[in-house]
Scaffold this active site. Sequence first.
Site, PDB file in Angstrom:
ATOM      1  N   HIS A 103       0.722  -1.289   0.192  1.00 15.30           N
ATOM      2  CA  HIS A 103      -0.139   0.169  -0.091  1.00 15.30           C
ATOM      3  C   HIS A 103       0.774   1.241   0.013  1.00 15.30           C
ATOM      4  O   HIS A 103       2.144   1.109   0.238  1.00 15.30           O
ATOM      5  CB  HIS A 103      -0.976   0.017   1.065  1.00 15.30           C
ATOM      6  CG  HIS A 103      -0.254  -0.052   2.659  1.00 15.30           C
ATOM      7  ND1 HIS A 103       0.408  -1.039   2.879  1.00 15.30           N
ATOM      8  CD2 HIS A 103      -0.445   1.003   3.596  1.00 15.30           C
ATOM      9  CE1 HIS A 103       0.594  -0.453   4.404  1.00 15.30           C
ATOM     10  NE2 HIS A 103       0.122   0.712   4.622  1.00 15.30           N
ATOM     11  N   HIS A 162       1.475   3.820   1.992  1.00 11.23           N
ATOM     12  CA  HIS A 162       1.999   4.660   3.033  1.00 11.23           C
ATOM     13  C   HIS A 162       3.555   4.753   2.936  1.00 11.23           C
ATOM     14  O   HIS A 162       4.196   3.683   2.618  1.00 11.23           O
ATOM     15  CB  HIS A 162       1.438   3.985   4.480  1.00 11.23           C
ATOM     16  CG  HIS A 162       0.026   4.442   4.495  1.00 11.23           C
ATOM     17  ND1 HIS A 162      -0.978   3.721   5.556  1.00 11.23           N
ATOM     18  CD2 HIS A 162      -0.839   5.274   4.104  1.00 11.23           C
ATOM     19  CE1 HIS A 162      -2.013   4.014   5.491  1.00 11.23           C
ATOM     20  NE2 HIS A 162      -1.789   5.094   4.613  1.00 11.23           N
ATOM     21  N   ASP A 176       5.791   4.555   5.074  1.00 17.20           N
ATOM     22  CA  ASP A 176       6.829   3.853   6.006  1.00 17.20           C
ATOM     23  C   ASP A 176       6.850   2.285   4.914  1.00 17.20           C
ATOM     24  O   ASP A 176       7.650   1.245   5.479  1.00 17.20           O
ATOM     25  CB  ASP A 176       6.416   3.523   7.089  1.00 17.20           C
ATOM     26  CG  ASP A 176       4.925   2.774   7.366  1.00 17.20           C
ATOM     27  OD1 ASP A 176       3.974   3.248   6.674  1.00 17.20           O
ATOM     28  OD2 ASP A 176       4.903   2.068   8.080  1.00 17.20           O
ATOM     29  N   HIS A 177       6.168   2.243   3.814  1.00 18.40           N
ATOM     30  CA  HIS A 177       6.251   0.836   3.116  1.00 18.40           C
ATOM     31  C   HIS A 177       6.905   0.945   1.622  1.00 18.40           C
ATOM     32  O   HIS A 177       7.018   0.061   1.123  1.00 18.40           O
ATOM     33  CB  HIS A 177       4.431   0.400   3.010  1.00 18.40           C
ATOM     34  CG  HIS A 177       4.118  -0.152   4.610  1.00 18.40           C
ATOM     35  ND1 HIS A 177       4.148  -1.444   4.818  1.00 18.40           N
ATOM     36  CD2 HIS A 177       3.645   0.608   5.464  1.00 18.40           C
ATOM     37  CE1 HIS A 177       3.509  -1.366   5.932  1.00 18.40           C
ATOM     38  NE2 HIS A 177       3.361  -0.228   6.206  1.00 18.40           N
ATOM     39  N   HIS A 218      -7.437  -1.007   5.624  1.00 18.98           N
ATOM     40  CA  HIS A 218      -6.461  -0.071   5.983  1.00 18.98           C
ATOM     41  C   HIS A 218      -6.473   0.953   5.089  1.00 18.98           C
ATOM     42  O   HIS A 218      -6.312   2.111   5.333  1.00 18.98           O
ATOM     43  CB  HIS A 218      -5.136  -0.777   6.057  1.00 18.98           C
ATOM     44  CG  HIS A 218      -4.203  -0.202   6.673  1.00 18.98           C
ATOM     45  ND1 HIS A 218      -3.985   0.431   7.844  1.00 18.98           N
ATOM     46  CD2 HIS A 218      -2.887   0.234   5.964  1.00 18.98           C
ATOM     47  CE1 HIS A 218      -2.671   1.213   8.020  1.00 18.98           C
ATOM     48  NE2 HIS A 218      -2.228   1.033   7.122  1.00 18.98           N
ATOM     49  N   ASP A 244      -0.168  -3.849   6.171  1.00 16.75           N
ATOM     50  CA  ASP A 244      -0.743  -3.519   7.241  1.00 16.75           C
ATOM     51  C   ASP A 244      -2.405  -4.026   7.488  1.00 16.75           C
ATOM     52  O   ASP A 244      -3.146  -3.329   8.231  1.00 16.75           O
ATOM     53  CB  ASP A 244      -0.804  -2.088   7.486  1.00 16.75           C
ATOM     54  CG  ASP A 244       0.511  -1.322   7.782  1.00 16.75           C
ATOM     55  OD1 ASP A 244       1.494  -2.278   7.824  1.00 16.75           O
ATOM     56  OD2 ASP A 244       0.627  -0.188   7.675  1.00 16.75           O
ATOM     57  N   HIS A 304       4.511  -4.815  10.482  1.00 18.32           N
ATOM     58  CA  HIS A 304       5.014  -4.357  11.683  1.00 18.32           C
ATOM     59  C   HIS A 304       5.078  -5.240  12.670  1.00 18.32           C
ATOM     60  O   HIS A 304       4.404  -6.134  12.920  1.00 18.32           O
ATOM     61  CB  HIS A 304       3.836  -3.019  12.217  1.00 18.32           C
ATOM     62  CG  HIS A 304       3.972  -1.955  11.326  1.00 18.32           C
ATOM     63  ND1 HIS A 304       4.559  -0.908  11.679  1.00 18.32           N
ATOM     64  CD2 HIS A 304       3.208  -1.583  10.243  1.00 18.32           C
ATOM     65  CE1 HIS A 304       4.613  -0.027  10.603  1.00 18.32           C
ATOM     66  NE2 HIS A 304       3.677  -0.470   9.641  1.00 18.32           N
TER      67      HIS A 304
END
Length: 240
Positions: free
Chosen positions: A56, A58, A60-61, A113, A132, A170
């Site tokens: 996805h 975001h 942090d990915h 998400h 996530d 995570h």
Amino acid sequence: MSLTINAIPIFSDNYAWALHDTTTNKTAIIDPGEDHPIRTYLDMHGHKLDFILLTHHHADHINGADTLRQHYGARILGPRDQRLQSLVDCIVQDREPISLGESKGYALATPGHTLSHMCYYFSSPPALFCGDTLFSLGCGRLFEGTAEQLYESFRKISTLPPQTKIYCGHEYTLANADFAFHVDPTNHALKERITQVRSLRSKGQPTLPSTLEQELATNPFLRAPNAQILKHLRQEKDTF
Ligand code: ZN
Ligand code: FE
């Protein structure tokens, strides 16, 4: 034919996952939120990088994806999403077959998400990279989808083989354990899992992967129809 899978810890609690098909020497990285730890890992193993798979949009990915693509000439696979347009070379759809060398699998759309969230399933040995959407003992926050959509995504995941290893984005397991225990206090499998998780984290070890079987027995979001959990949640609702 064999697929090796390793965790690359990034930031404070993310995991990028490194996949290596040993027959063909092909390598893929799931969700490179930064590039540096990935390069260190690949150098250490003497691997090139063939594919990057994004679950996805975001930061942090995805934040390491472009640098890694340029450095290794890797191709980026991901869902159709305007926010990923400049990154994704090859759009994957729900149930679309994917392969890493001899290792085969398919993409699995799991909105909730985010609306375009995509998981990646490899069948031999069965492994799900779920970003996530699902965490061990918990799940990702609903940023864009509805609860119904996320629940439907869990139902899709639940139909995979029980021995499927679950690779989440995570390391949230210990934090999730409190809520899980709160709503499901009589679950013996959950108590055992919490003991195991505490022990692993006290040694700084990952609690992942778990297995689908383990999550079906302990994760309150997969166990939502369970009578005990429903009773507990109803009692709580009545006290408001
Ligand atoms: Zn996210
Ligand atoms: Fe994340």
